[in-house]
Design a protein around this motif. Structure first.
Motif, PDB file in Angstrom:
ATOM      1  N   ASP A  69     -42.109 -55.338 -56.082  1.00 49.62           N
ATOM      2  CA  ASP A  69     -41.883 -56.196 -56.981  1.00 49.62           C
ATOM      3  C   ASP A  69     -41.941 -55.556 -58.221  1.00 49.62           C
ATOM      4  O   ASP A  69     -43.250 -55.505 -58.868  1.00 49.62           O
ATOM      5  N   THR A  71     -41.455 -56.496 -61.270  1.00 51.20           N
ATOM      6  CA  THR A  71     -41.475 -57.485 -62.214  1.00 51.20           C
ATOM      7  C   THR A  71     -42.920 -57.943 -62.270  1.00 51.20           C
ATOM      8  O   THR A  71     -43.322 -58.833 -63.001  1.00 51.20           O
ATOM      9  N   SER A  72     -43.558 -57.304 -61.434  1.00 52.08           N
ATOM     10  CA  SER A  72     -45.060 -57.868 -61.337  1.00 52.08           C
ATOM     11  C   SER A  72     -46.024 -57.446 -62.451  1.00 52.08           C
ATOM     12  O   SER A  72     -47.127 -57.753 -62.686  1.00 52.08           O
ATOM     13  N   GLU A 157     -42.180 -57.299 -50.186  1.00 47.02           N
ATOM     14  CA  GLU A 157     -42.428 -56.233 -50.250  1.00 47.02           C
ATOM     15  C   GLU A 157     -42.496 -55.119 -49.191  1.00 47.02           C
ATOM     16  O   GLU A 157     -43.338 -55.646 -48.347  1.00 47.02           O
TER      17      GLU A 157
END
Length: 266
Positions: A69, A71-72, A157
């Motif tokens: 991910d 965008t984490s 993930e």
């Protein structure tokens, strides 16, 4: 007769897989349906919005599966081990080429001199992609993650940023061979990026046996491509029944030991 025709139609669909206008393949695993998407982590503005067919697949999916991910907010550059100066790690020819490329992409050689080699390689590759007009927020996996969140889809993930960082840190000599390959295959990598952009804007490869130029030596290819494909195949094979969109780097869908081929064998 009607039943026979329906069975023949179903067999025809199985033997004639759907072709998409972007790099993707469908794989059936028991009671699970996987839509494998060959993502590009950095893209161009012309790659927005996502193709309508992919948007429809995501809307129908039970979950979106990604390598990590992105965008984490996790970054591989938040902490850096202090290493020997590059002059003690590279040959004179490699050092000259590195400094030339740093000048080309706008990186200060003094700033990176003590960084791990794998980190320097990633910085060079990222700057090269930006010079070609690519941006992370136009990347396919980033767009898919944004869309999945907007639809409140579950996100799974395959690795996650921490696992990917550990993989890079575990490379021999702090990833020296990754940096050397980045220098050696600089122009080949640029052409490969442009080829993959073409897969999304023009025509994707005809099959997963497509031969692509190598930008890793055999040892790196084994660690960064083949072994990961094998682990992902095992993970995906254990999914509960459902429909999934699976976005992985486009190169994982083609060539020797590719992910679709491994899944079809499982």
């Amino acid at each position: 007769m009607g039943k026979l025709l329906r069975e023949m139609a179903a067999l025809w669909r199985k033997l004639s897989p759907v072709r998409y206008a972007y790099p993707a393949q469908d794989v059936a695993l028991g009671h699970s349906q996987l839509h494998l998407v060959g993502s590009i982590h950095m893209g161009t503005q012309t790659m927005m919005p996502l193709p309508a067919a992919l948007q429809a697949k995501l809307a129908h999916a039970d979950a979106l599966i990604v390598e990590a991910d992105i965008t984490s907010g996790a970054s591989p550059f938040s902490e850096s081990e202090i290493c020997l100066p590059l002059a003690e790690r590279l040959t004179a020819e490699e050092l000259f080429q590195l400094r030339r490329l740093c000048h080309e992409v706008g990186i200060d050689p003094e700033v990176i001199d003590l960084l791990p080699a794998w980190q320097i390689a990633l910085m060079l590759q990222a700057q090269q992609a930006q010079r070609l007009g690519l941006r992370a927020d136009y990347g396919i996996d980033f767009q898919l993650l944004q869309a999945a969140r907007a639809q409140q889809k579950r996100i799974i993930e395959l690795e996650g940023p921490e696992t990917q960082l550990a993989l890079l840190k575990a490379l021999p000599e702090n990833g020296l061979s990754l940096l050397q390959d980045t220098l050696k295959h600089w122009h080949t990598n640029a052409r490969l990026l442009q080829t993959m952009i073409g897969w999304w804007l023009e025509t994707p490869p005809g099959n997963n046996k497509t031969v692509l130029p190598g930008t890793f030596n055999n040892a790196l290819n084994d660690v960064l491509m083949l072994q990961r494909n094998q682990r992902w195949s095992e993970t995906l094979s254990e999914l509960p029944p459902g429909d999934y969109v699976v976005a992985v780097g486009a190169l994982h869908l083609y060539g020797e030991g590719n992910l679709p081929a491994l899944l079809k064998k499982s």
